[in-house]
Design an enzyme around this catalytic site. Structure first.
Site, PDB file in Angstrom:
ATOM      1  N   ASP A 327       0.843  -1.182   0.000  1.00 42.02           N
ATOM      2  CA  ASP A 327       0.000   0.000   0.000  1.00 42.02           C
ATOM      3  C   ASP A 327       0.890   1.248   0.000  1.00 42.02           C
ATOM      4  OD1 ASP A 327      -2.820   0.995   0.430  1.00 42.02           O
ATOM      5  OD2 ASP A 327      -1.825   1.956   2.126  1.00 42.02           O
ATOM      6  N   GLU A 358       1.505   0.195  -4.939  1.00 40.85           N
ATOM      7  CA  GLU A 358       0.999   1.452  -5.480  1.00 40.85           C
ATOM      8  C   GLU A 358       2.177   2.417  -5.575  1.00 40.85           C
ATOM      9  OE1 GLU A 358      -3.355   2.368  -3.823  1.00 40.85           O
ATOM     10  OE2 GLU A 358      -1.882   2.171  -2.230  1.00 40.85           O
TER      11      GLU A 358
END
Ligand code: CA
Length: 640
Positions: A327, A358
């Site tokens: 994340d 990400e």
């Protein structure tokens, strides 16, 4: 103490020895890294919450910054926490190296992890790798919550829900649900939204409480609300292993979503053991907030680096996790990410465990000078085995997530067709939008848990009535084209669970804490969306048989033999599909013509994918000499 360059935290000693609790030869050891502390007290409890401690011990300090106590008793299943005095402050905390905990993660548990293994765990192995990795993101609770799934009441919403075999819709026994449904799709990897212990849900609360779980409390402890008994720390571990074993048995590999960029609160177990060490600070000493969640972990500090690497390797070894999705990877530093990749490769073989994330952050972060953030501008500094979600592909296909009316290729946007060439090549040697070293670094996708579902985004841009529940022809057609696009691009395809079933959150964009009835996977809709689901199934099956698409080597880009644009909005690629002898060369067409055109192909071509189906390789060949193009459509043809 303060060094010349500023921060005393950077002068704290590195400690490489064991941490956490350990039972060995009838004794129990407790070890904690807290170099600034002046005293550390251990409290032991019979239960994970509320009851008074039955014993208190002092830990001894060592010059390498760690504290240690040995108690000559086997304290398995005993709970504990620490009272730490640092710089005149008193901190009560759970052990940051806890591997299990009592309810809501307040007290750690001493445990011999071998006693948590379900039967046959030693023989548990990931299924063989297939030609491609096709990743399906799901949330344990939302995916298994609905009663129509036929999953038992005891299991619904919990880890063990995905151990139940042969479940089906309560109103149609021919329609598989849960684990059987996952198996039927042909996907290869299930990516689990947070399964570590997160803080936003009261583990003693209501069954319908819901959160995505991007609020880490204890990084190495499974979330208690997904177990049948959050009060006993060993249960959540065993049940998570049971789920992973069942997924492996069903032929699916398991990827874990990890959130090492921030903690639920700044006042976390990491903060309480060594104040500020694990967090980035702005010049005015306030907490850096590039995560948008109030704090950023200082991944560049040596003991934070060690903590995160230890945690990843722990999950890989103890829970047989097959991959990690980071994340806000754009808040982590490139050295850490490369170390993680290198360590996993060394232990498990090159590329065996997936690593991707990400490549962005929610805002700027106060990273230490000399460190690079692992964002999309640093892909060249990252190992080629570290992947990144391509927001460029996502936005090119369906339009931006920031504006409901922003359009992409399938909903009639006036996109630069030349960017499609980069997208098909997995952005290898791409442009400033996105530039990878090879397609191995690219996650190709159009939807994930964040933002509108694909269906909602298409509805908002195509249906003036915004009737999210209605499966109309126009939106279904755009949805099929969107899917066929990213399933015919090099890189790794990724999808949110339910994308294949026109999943809707009725236009709600950020549903992280929306009620379960907004977030739950709607099994009743799968029956209505059967045609769309079948289309996805056939795309997945076909893709796994097309080397031109699943090749992720540096040479994959050379398979794109030509690219041209035709008419108003049609892009045509010729692809080299060796070593496939039956279909050595392919034509890939992305089209979205407002006014119909007939495209002459010059000779007969065999259809592998068209707007109706992608199952021709199995269900019988169909040849075409011309195509009638109108609206969003994808064709993959093979030369006769
Ligand atoms: Ca929790």
């Amino acid at each position: 103490m303060r060094n010349r360059n500023g921060n005393y935290l950077d002068t704290l000693p590195y400690y490489a020895g064991p941490l956490g609790s350990e039972i060995r030869d009838g004794s129990t050891y407790f070890r904690l890294w807290a170099p600034s502390a002046s005293s550390v007290e251990l409290f032991l409890y019979k239960e994970g919450s509320e009851c008074a401690s039955f014993r208190r011990e002092s830990l001894n300090k060592y010059s390498d910054g760690h504290w240690e106590a040995r108690i000559d008793e086997d304290l398995e299943y005993t709970y504990y926490d620490y009272l730490i005095f640092t710089n005149g402050n008193e901190y009560r905390t759970i052990d940051p190296y806890a591997v299990s905990a009592g309810v809501n993660g307040r007290r750690a548990m001493v445990i011999d992890l071998r006693h948590t293994d379900p039967e046959g765990w030693e023989e548990d192995r990931a299924p063989e790798r297939q030609n491609d990795d096709i990743i399906y993101e799901l949330h344990v609770k939302d995916f298994t919550y609905q009663r129509f799934s036929g999953i038992s009441d005891r299991a619904r919403g919990r880890f063990i829900a995905l151990t139940e075999e042969n479940t089906h819709l309560t109103f149609d026994e021919n329609f598989p649900t849960g684990l059987s449904y996952l198996k039927s799709l042909g996907i290869t990897h299930v990516q689990l939204m947070p399964i570590y212990d997160y803080g936003s849900i009261d583990e003693k609360g209501n069954d319908f409480d819901f959160n995505w779980g991007y609020d880490p409390e204890n990084y190495n402890v499974p979330e208690g609300s997904y177990s049948t008994d959050a009060e006993h720390g060993e249960v959540r571990i065993r049940e998570l292993k049971e789920m992973i074993r069942a997924l492996h048995k069903a032929g699916l590999r398991v990827v874990m979503d990890v959130v090492y960029n921030h903690t639920y609160r700044l006042d976390s177990p990491l903060f309480r053991t060594e104040p500020w060490y694990f967090y980035r600070q702005n010049a005015d000493k306030s907490a850096s907030n590039g995560s948008g969640c109030g704090n950023d972990i200082a991944t560049e500090r040596p003991m934070a680096h060690r903590y995160i690497l230890d945690s990843v390797l722990f999950w890989a070894e103890e829970y047989h996790i097959d991959g990690f999705r980071f994340d806000l990877m754009g808040l982590l530093d490139t050295r850490l990410m490369n170390d993680i990749r290198e360590s996993l490769d060394r232990i498990y073989g090159k590329g065996e465990k997936l690593v991707y994330g990400e490549p962005w952050a929610a805002g700027g972060t106060a990273v230490k000078e000399g460190f690079q953030l692992a964002d999309k501008y640093a892909l060249s500094l990252l190992d080629d085995g570290i992947g990144a979600f391509s927001d460029s592909t996502r936005d090119l296909i369906k339009g931006s997530n920031f504006d409901s009316k922003s359009l992409g290729f399938v909903n009639g946007g006036n996109v630069d067709l030349h960017l499609l060439r980069h997208a098909v090549a997995g952005w290898m040697n791409g442009d400033w939008h996105f530039r990878t070293k090879s397609a191995n670094q690219t996650i190709e996708y159009v939807s994930c848990h964040d933002d509108w579902t694909l269906w909602d985004k298409l509805k908002l841009s195509l249906d003036p009535k915004e009737d999210f529940l209605q499966l109309d022809e126009k939106t279904v057609k755009a949805n099929k084209a969107a899917a066929a696009m990213y399933f015919t691009m090099q890189g790794r395809p990724f999808m949110l669970s339910g994308e294949e079933a026109a999943r809707t959150k009725v236009g709600i964009k950020n549903s992280y804490n929306s009620p379960i009835f907004i977030n739950r996977f709607d099994w009743t809709r799968t029956k209505d969306a059967k045609e769309l689901i079948d289309y996805y199934r056939s795309l997945i099956a076909t893709r796994k048989r097309i080397p031109a698409l699943y090749d992720k080597s540096e040479k994959a880009i050379d398979r794109i033999k030509s690219f041209e644009t035709l008419y108003k909005r049609t892009a045509v690629f010729l692809l080299d599909n060796h070593p496939d002898e039956k279909y050595p060369s392919l034509m890939l067409i992305y089209s979205n013509e407002e006014k119909p055109v007939t495209m002459q192909l010059g000779k007969l071509w065999t259809v592998l994918i068209d707007p109706d189906s992608a199952s021709y390789m199995d269900s019988g060949e169909k040849d075409v000499k011309e195509l009638y193009l109108e609206g969003p459509e994808v064709y993959l043809l093979a030369s006769k």
